[in-house]
Design a protein around this motif. Structure first.
Motif, PDB file in Angstrom:
ATOM      1  N   CYS A 209       0.698  -1.117  -0.138  1.00 24.66           N
ATOM      2  CA  CYS A 209       0.067  -0.107  -0.077  1.00 24.66           C
ATOM      3  C   CYS A 209       0.914   1.308  -0.041  1.00 24.66           C
ATOM      4  N   GLY A 210       0.270   2.275  -0.744  1.00 22.68           N
ATOM      5  CA  GLY A 210       0.971   3.670  -0.461  1.00 22.68           C
ATOM      6  C   GLY A 210       0.547   4.263   0.711  1.00 22.68           C
ATOM      7  N   GLU A 217       0.445   9.788  -6.203  1.00 19.62           N
ATOM      8  CA  GLU A 217       0.269  10.368  -7.438  1.00 19.62           C
ATOM      9  C   GLU A 217       1.213  11.175  -7.970  1.00 19.62           C
ATOM     10  N   ASN A 218       2.567  10.354  -8.107  1.00 24.45           N
ATOM     11  CA  ASN A 218       3.829  10.732  -8.678  1.00 24.45           C
ATOM     12  C   ASN A 218       4.142  12.064  -8.159  1.00 24.45           C
ATOM     13  N   PRO A 249      -2.242   2.303  -4.606  1.00 19.55           N
ATOM     14  CA  PRO A 249      -3.288   2.910  -4.147  1.00 19.55           C
ATOM     15  C   PRO A 249      -3.876   2.043  -3.200  1.00 19.55           C
ATOM     16  N   ALA A 250      -4.132   2.401  -1.919  1.00 18.62           N
ATOM     17  CA  ALA A 250      -5.103   1.505  -1.020  1.00 18.62           C
ATOM     18  C   ALA A 250      -6.374   1.497  -1.339  1.00 18.62           C
ATOM     19  N   ASP A 251      -7.037   2.518  -1.694  1.00 16.26           N
ATOM     20  CA  ASP A 251      -8.484   2.571  -2.178  1.00 16.26           C
ATOM     21  C   ASP A 251      -8.879   1.418  -3.206  1.00 16.26           C
ATOM     22  N   THR A 252      -7.990   1.005  -4.232  1.00 16.68           N
ATOM     23  CA  THR A 252      -8.079   0.106  -5.095  1.00 16.68           C
ATOM     24  C   THR A 252      -7.369  -1.153  -4.690  1.00 16.68           C
ATOM     25  N   ALA A 267       0.131  -3.086   4.711  1.00 17.95           N
ATOM     26  CA  ALA A 267      -0.613  -1.963   5.022  1.00 17.95           C
ATOM     27  C   ALA A 267       0.624  -1.017   5.883  1.00 17.95           C
ATOM     28  N   MET A 268       0.413   0.222   5.749  1.00 19.43           N
ATOM     29  CA  MET A 268       1.468   0.983   6.409  1.00 19.43           C
ATOM     30  C   MET A 268       1.128   1.359   7.819  1.00 19.43           C
TER      31      MET A 268
END
Length: 332
Positions: A209-210, A217-218, A249-252, A267-268
């Motif tokens: 996960c980010g 987003e870069n 992205p964690a949301d997807t 997970a972070m």
């Protein structure tokens, strides 16, 4: 004939919570006795009270050592620590209950390290009660690491179709972001790789996960945490031949993992990993401590003080935690 079923030690958790009730209910299950030989580290007096509460005809047999257990059907063997007396009130934070929960885990860890039991399965404790008793640990994970002499472990949660391992757990969000660094992320990846290898997944698909929305987003979101804290660890793991993807992205990502694209998600921080697992169902979630010299699984819920003592507690998470403890113990 030699009995090959692993011996699992169940710690009773906070006596003011639902631990004793879900243990008694679980011992009623044929599945438990097929999978393992179970005994309890707790207070026999509380288990007997729980039998009355849930309407169980099982007998509680107080023993002083795991070697005395007979594992008879209809009998719950309890290594009786005698910390509390009869009639301790349910549903309230009490220092004596925090002390009891600590003592149960301490005794179970000693037994596991000595090879007297093959795994530990923990019923929930209450962190505030633990602290009131003078044991300043954030939870079971950190307590067991201390008792086993281990500097660093990871929490892994499982639910139907999803495994999650955490880089940080019981600290505030700002502190978590500050704590995350490439070495810690890599060691978490390594624990995920080793654990899944042990359960028979030769080349686990690991997704990271980010930290920020859309994994940064870069560089548009955050302060390039993905590039500085996560990417070096991911690249190091990939260079070792591990199948690691991310940061994503964690949301997807959790949707993709549940769909079957990945075997485990890294997970972070606490809520990033806990929320998806608990949405899938607390009754089927299991908590596994990764990195200990012993096997430890746990329910994925708390002491449920609001229903403790009523007999309404759901034992399915404990039953699943016992199943996974038995499976892991059989493969080590």
């Amino acid at each position: 004939m030699t009995d090959i079923r692993p011996i699992i030690g169940i710690t009773m958790g906070d006596p003011a919570g639902v631990g004793a009730e879900i243990i008694v209910k679980s011992f009623e299950s044929d599945q438990l006795h097929t999978q393992c030989r179970a005994l309890v580290f707790g207070d026999a007096v509380r288990l007997r009270e729980a039998c009355e509460i849930v309407g169980s005809t099982q007998k509680v047999r107080a023993i002083s050592d795991p070697g005395e257990a007979t594992f008879e059907r209809g009998v719950i063997d309890c290594v009786d620590l005698k910390v509390i007396g009869a009639g301790v009130e349910f549903g309230h934070v009490q220092s004596i209950c925090g002390e009891a929960a600590f003592r149960y885990v301490e005794r179970a860890a000693k037994a596991a390290l000595a090879g007297e039991i093959g795994a530990i399965c923990t019923a929930p404790l209450n962190k505030e009660a633990l602290h009131k008793a003078g044991h300043m640990f954030p939870g079971h994970t950190e307590l067991l690491a201390h008792l086993c002499g281990v500097d660093e472990v990871s929490m892994m949660l499982t639910a139907p179709g999803l495994r999650v391992i955490h880089v940080t757990v019981h600290i505030g969000l700002i502190d978590a972001i500050n704590k995350i660094e490439p070495g810690l992320v890599f060691r978490t990846l390594e624990r995920a790789q080793v654990t899944l290898n042990k359960i028979g997944i030769a080349q686990p698909r690991i997704a990271v996960c980010g930290i920020n929305p859309h994994a940064g987003e870069n560089g548009l979101f955050g302060n390039r945490e993905e590039e500085t804290k996560l990417v070096p660890a991911v690249e190091k793991a990939q260079a070792m031949g591990w199948d690691v993807s991310g940061p994503l992205p964690a949301d997807t990502l959790f949707f993709r993992a549940i769909r079957g694209d990945f075997d485990i998600v890294v997970a972070m921080y606490h809520d990033q990993g806990h929320c998806p697992v608990k949405v899938l169902g607390i009754e089927s979630g299991v908590n596994i401590t990764v990195g200990l010299p012993v096997i430890r699984t746990s329910v994925d819920h708390g002491t449920a003080f609001d229903i403790a003592g009523t007999g309404r507690a759901d034992e399915r998470s404990l039953q699943e935690a016992l199943r996974q403890a038995a499976e892991l113990a059989s493969k080590v």
